[in-house]
Scaffold this motif. Structure first.
Motif, PDB file in Angstrom:
ATOM      1  N   LEU A  77     109.877  17.181  60.756  1.00  0.00           N
ATOM      2  CA  LEU A  77     110.775  18.080  61.755  1.00  0.00           C
ATOM      3  C   LEU A  77     111.275  17.167  62.635  1.00  0.00           C
ATOM      4  O   LEU A  77     111.258  16.851  63.320  1.00  0.00           O
ATOM      5  N   VAL A  78     113.093  18.142  62.872  1.00  0.00           N
ATOM      6  CA  VAL A  78     113.746  17.879  64.521  1.00  0.00           C
ATOM      7  C   VAL A  78     114.177  18.961  64.420  1.00  0.00           C
ATOM      8  O   VAL A  78     113.842  19.629  63.905  1.00  0.00           O
ATOM      9  N   GLY A  79     114.714  19.010  65.615  1.00  0.00           N
ATOM     10  CA  GLY A  79     115.406  20.361  66.567  1.00  0.00           C
ATOM     11  C   GLY A  79     116.678  20.875  65.505  1.00  0.00           C
ATOM     12  O   GLY A  79     117.558  18.649  65.523  1.00  0.00           O
ATOM     13  N   ILE A  80     117.994  21.342  65.938  1.00  0.00           N
ATOM     14  CA  ILE A  80     119.059  21.532  65.244  1.00  0.00           C
ATOM     15  C   ILE A  80     120.012  20.156  66.207  1.00  0.00           C
ATOM     16  O   ILE A  80     121.257  19.324  65.979  1.00  0.00           O
ATOM     17  N   GLY A  81     119.775  20.077  67.742  1.00  0.00           N
ATOM     18  CA  GLY A  81     120.312  18.773  68.294  1.00  0.00           C
ATOM     19  C   GLY A  81     120.601  17.841  67.811  1.00  0.00           C
ATOM     20  O   GLY A  81     121.192  16.829  68.026  1.00  0.00           O
ATOM     21  N   THR A  82     119.201  16.994  67.902  1.00  0.00           N
ATOM     22  CA  THR A  82     119.027  15.870  67.407  1.00  0.00           C
ATOM     23  C   THR A  82     119.576  15.806  65.080  1.00  0.00           C
ATOM     24  O   THR A  82     120.544  14.751  65.295  1.00  0.00           O
ATOM     25  N   ALA A  83     119.680  17.083  64.945  1.00  0.00           N
ATOM     26  CA  ALA A  83     120.307  16.505  63.134  1.00  0.00           C
ATOM     27  C   ALA A  83     121.165  16.276  63.733  1.00  0.00           C
ATOM     28  O   ALA A  83     122.058  16.025  62.677  1.00  0.00           O
TER      29      ALA A  83
ATOM     30  N   ASP B  82     122.582  12.817  63.007  1.00  0.00           N
ATOM     31  CA  ASP B  82     122.808  12.637  61.663  1.00  0.00           C
ATOM     32  C   ASP B  82     122.031  12.043  60.453  1.00  0.00           C
ATOM     33  O   ASP B  82     121.958  11.510  59.386  1.00  0.00           O
ATOM     34  N   PRO B  83     120.618  11.997  60.923  1.00  0.00           N
ATOM     35  CA  PRO B  83     119.244  11.534  60.251  1.00  0.00           C
ATOM     36  C   PRO B  83     118.934  12.172  58.587  1.00  0.00           C
ATOM     37  O   PRO B  83     119.329  12.828  58.578  1.00  0.00           O
ATOM     38  N   LEU B  84     118.839  10.578  58.171  1.00  0.00           N
ATOM     39  CA  LEU B  84     118.254  11.547  56.989  1.00  0.00           C
ATOM     40  C   LEU B  84     116.892  11.901  56.536  1.00  0.00           C
ATOM     41  O   LEU B  84     116.478  12.336  55.691  1.00  0.00           O
TER      42      LEU B  84
END
Length: 360
Positions: free
Chosen positions: A195-201, A205-207
């Protein structure tokens, strides 16, 4: 007869065996079973990929006629109910095992204590609770979902020497080296969801997949806290959603115009307040998710810490500094929340990992 040192040795081996399929057995726990006769292992089994067959029938079949009069070491109480497979307790009885040594009693109300009772009623000697703490740690995801109706949550943070986890507007910053990153991919491979937050996503732009050769198929379900459905359709997550599942957690009153293109790309949208993990985690558990790895960023980490819903903390420390514009870590070794015990320090090249865990 009582429990002796040789029993601890064989149970420790059964626990190691159980870890082979951690995170790969769907809603069933990954259990290890050894059949031992005259001090020699004659049969071994671990819960199969996908959850069936269970460990005990595999170990018994491996031992064949040598199981009669032998001792079975099993990390979780053998099941006693008829589900999609016959009860493992009945299989142990049918093969003529003389003694069963168990690490952890199963909290599943269909089993709890009944497996032991069934074995004892058949005249089999049973010793339960051997290396229970180690067994519970190996079964942490299953036990947490059974007893707390939520996944077991691991928070992973990589911190620079000056206490930062990244740089504002800088995208991904490499804090740890290749050996530590390989260890993180191994952790992903034995975890049901990440799980990540939208800010990190958006920023990174992680896979969020497993990229260790040979383990790529063990990538966890990727989960993003995205209240307003801001995840770009061009992101790596969306573009790979048909290969590795992606769940976007959005407010129930979502914008359907934003939701439909994501669904069309293969993304599952979970209507649930992203900022109430006490509601989100049971929703994930209902999907069979027993273990969750929270990887970023600072706000998301703080959200789970403040809710008291983190079970294990993996704190990586790299030797480099980030300096001006750095994003401060929500957690340092010096301000660990109460209730966490230090489980060990591990060195990967120039990086250090400190692991902390709550009592289960």
């Amino acid at each position: 007869m009582g429990v002796g040192p040789h029993d601890e040795r064989f149970m420790a081996a059964a626990i190691r065996l159980s870890r082979w399929h951690t995170g790969l057995t769907s809603t069933n726990p990954s259990v290890g079973c050894l059949i031992v006769r005259d001090g020699v292992i004659v049969g071994r089994g671990v819960t199969a990929l996908g959850g069936r067959p269970h460990a005990e029938p595999q170990a018994l079949a491996d031992a064949a006629e040598l199981a009669r009069g032998a001792t079975a070491y099993v990390t979780l109480e053998p099941c006693s109910h008829h589900g999609k497979t016959p009860p493992c307790a009945e299989a142990l009885i049918a093969y003529g095992v003389a003694r069963v040594v168990i690490a952890v009693t199963d909290p599943d109300p269909r089993v709890s204590g009944r497996g032991i009772a069934l074995l004892r009623a058949a005249g089999i000697e049973v010793d339960a609770g051997l290396l229970e703490e180690e067994g519970r740690r190996a079964l942490a995801g299953y036990l947490t979902r059974q007893t707390k109706n939520r996944p077991y949550v691991t928070l992973k943070l990589a911190i620079s020497a000056d206490g930062m986890i990244g740089r504002e507007g800088g995208g991904q910053v490499a804090i740890t080296g290749p050996a530590a990153r390989a260890q993180v991919h191994s952790l992903r491979a034995e975890t049901d969801a990440i799980l990540v937050g939208i800010g990190t996503a958006i920023a990174d732009d992680p896979l969020l997949t497993v990229r260790t050769p040979g383990l790529e198929s063990q990538s966890p379900i990727r989960t993003v806290l995205d209240p307003a459905l801001e995840l770009p359709l061009t992101s790596k997550l969306v573009n790979s959603a048909r290969d590795v599942p992606v769940i976007v957690v959005a407010r129930p009153e979502m914008d359907e115009a934003r939701a439909e293109p994501l669904r069309s790309a293969g993304v599952e949208i979970l209507p649930c307040d992203p900022y109430h993990p006490e509601v989100l985690l049971p929703a994930l558990a209902s999907r069979g998710i027993s273990s969750l790895l929270v990887e970023g960023g600072a706000k998301t980490a703080r959200l789970f810490l403040d809710a008291g819903l983190v079970d294990r903390i993996q704190l990586y420390q790299g030797p480099g500094t980030i300096g001006e514009g750095g994003i401060e870590s929500p957690l340092q070794k010096t301000d660990m929340p109460s209730g966490f015990a230090h489980r060990g320090t591990f060195i990967f090249g120039e990086d250090r990992l400190d692991e902390y865990e709550r009592e289960l």
